[in-house]
Design a protein around this motif. Structure first.
Motif, short mmCIF file in Angstrom:
data_model
loop_
_atom_site.label_atom_id
_atom_site.label_comp_id
_atom_site.label_asym_id
_atom_site.label_seq_id
_atom_site.Cartn_x
_atom_site.Cartn_y
_atom_site.Cartn_z
N UNK A 134 74.57 42.61 -40.97
CA UNK A 134 74.06 43.57 -41.95
C UNK A 134 72.91 42.94 -42.73
N UNK A 135 71.86 43.70 -42.92
CA UNK A 135 70.69 43.22 -43.66
C UNK A 135 71.09 42.78 -45.07
N UNK A 136 72.03 43.51 -45.70
CA UNK A 136 72.48 43.15 -47.04
C UNK A 136 73.16 41.78 -47.05
N UNK A 137 73.88 41.45 -45.96
CA UNK A 137 74.56 40.15 -45.88
C UNK A 137 73.56 39.02 -45.75
N UNK A 138 72.45 39.27 -45.04
CA UNK A 138 71.39 38.25 -44.94
C UNK A 138 70.78 38.03 -46.32
N UNK A 139 70.47 39.12 -47.02
CA UNK A 139 69.90 39.01 -48.36
C UNK A 139 70.84 38.26 -49.31
N UNK A 140 72.13 38.57 -49.23
CA UNK A 140 73.11 37.92 -50.10
C UNK A 140 73.22 36.43 -49.76
N UNK A 141 73.24 36.09 -48.48
CA UNK A 141 73.31 34.69 -48.07
C UNK A 141 72.11 33.91 -48.63
N UNK A 142 70.92 34.50 -48.50
CA UNK A 142 69.71 33.83 -48.99
C UNK A 142 69.74 33.70 -50.51
N UNK A 143 70.22 34.72 -51.19
CA UNK A 143 70.32 34.67 -52.66
C UNK A 143 71.23 33.54 -53.10
N UNK A 144 72.38 33.40 -52.42
CA UNK A 144 73.34 32.35 -52.76
C UNK A 144 72.81 30.96 -52.43
N UNK A 145 71.89 30.87 -51.49
CA UNK A 145 71.42 29.57 -51.01
C UNK A 145 70.32 28.97 -51.87
N UNK A 146 69.77 29.74 -52.80
CA UNK A 146 68.69 29.21 -53.64
C UNK A 146 69.24 28.16 -54.61
N UNK A 147 68.47 27.12 -54.81
CA UNK A 147 68.77 26.13 -55.83
C UNK A 147 67.45 25.61 -56.37
N UNK A 148 67.47 25.14 -57.58
CA UNK A 148 66.24 24.64 -58.17
C UNK A 148 66.15 23.15 -57.94
N UNK A 149 65.05 22.72 -57.38
CA UNK A 149 64.83 21.31 -57.10
C UNK A 149 64.04 20.69 -58.25
#
Length: 68
Positions: A52-67
């Motif tokens: 699901x496109x929404x699941x890809x978006x959610x995975x990417x959102x969760x994967x962000x971190x500030x370096x």
């Protein structure tokens, strides 16, 4: 798996592994690993997977971190 409040998938967009890989700018093997490890929900259709496109978006959102 992200679904609308009514649980209706009729308006959801399913992506192939190749489409997910292109969107995420990774290899198809990376997407397969994410699916098999349970990190990215997918539906098996015959011998292929659909995500699901929404699941890809959610995975990417969760994967962000500030370096830094």
């Amino acid at each position: 798996m992200a679904t609308s409040s009514s649980g209706d998938l009729s308006e959801s967009k399913f992506l192939t592994v190749a489409e997910v890989a292109a969107q995420m700018r990774v290899s198809k093997m990376t997407v397969y690993r994410l699916v098999h490890n349970g990190e990215l929900p997918a539906v098996r259709v015959g011998r292929s997977f659909r995500v699901l496109e929404e699941d890809v978006d959610e995975y990417l959102r969760k994967s962000f971190y500030s370096a830094g």
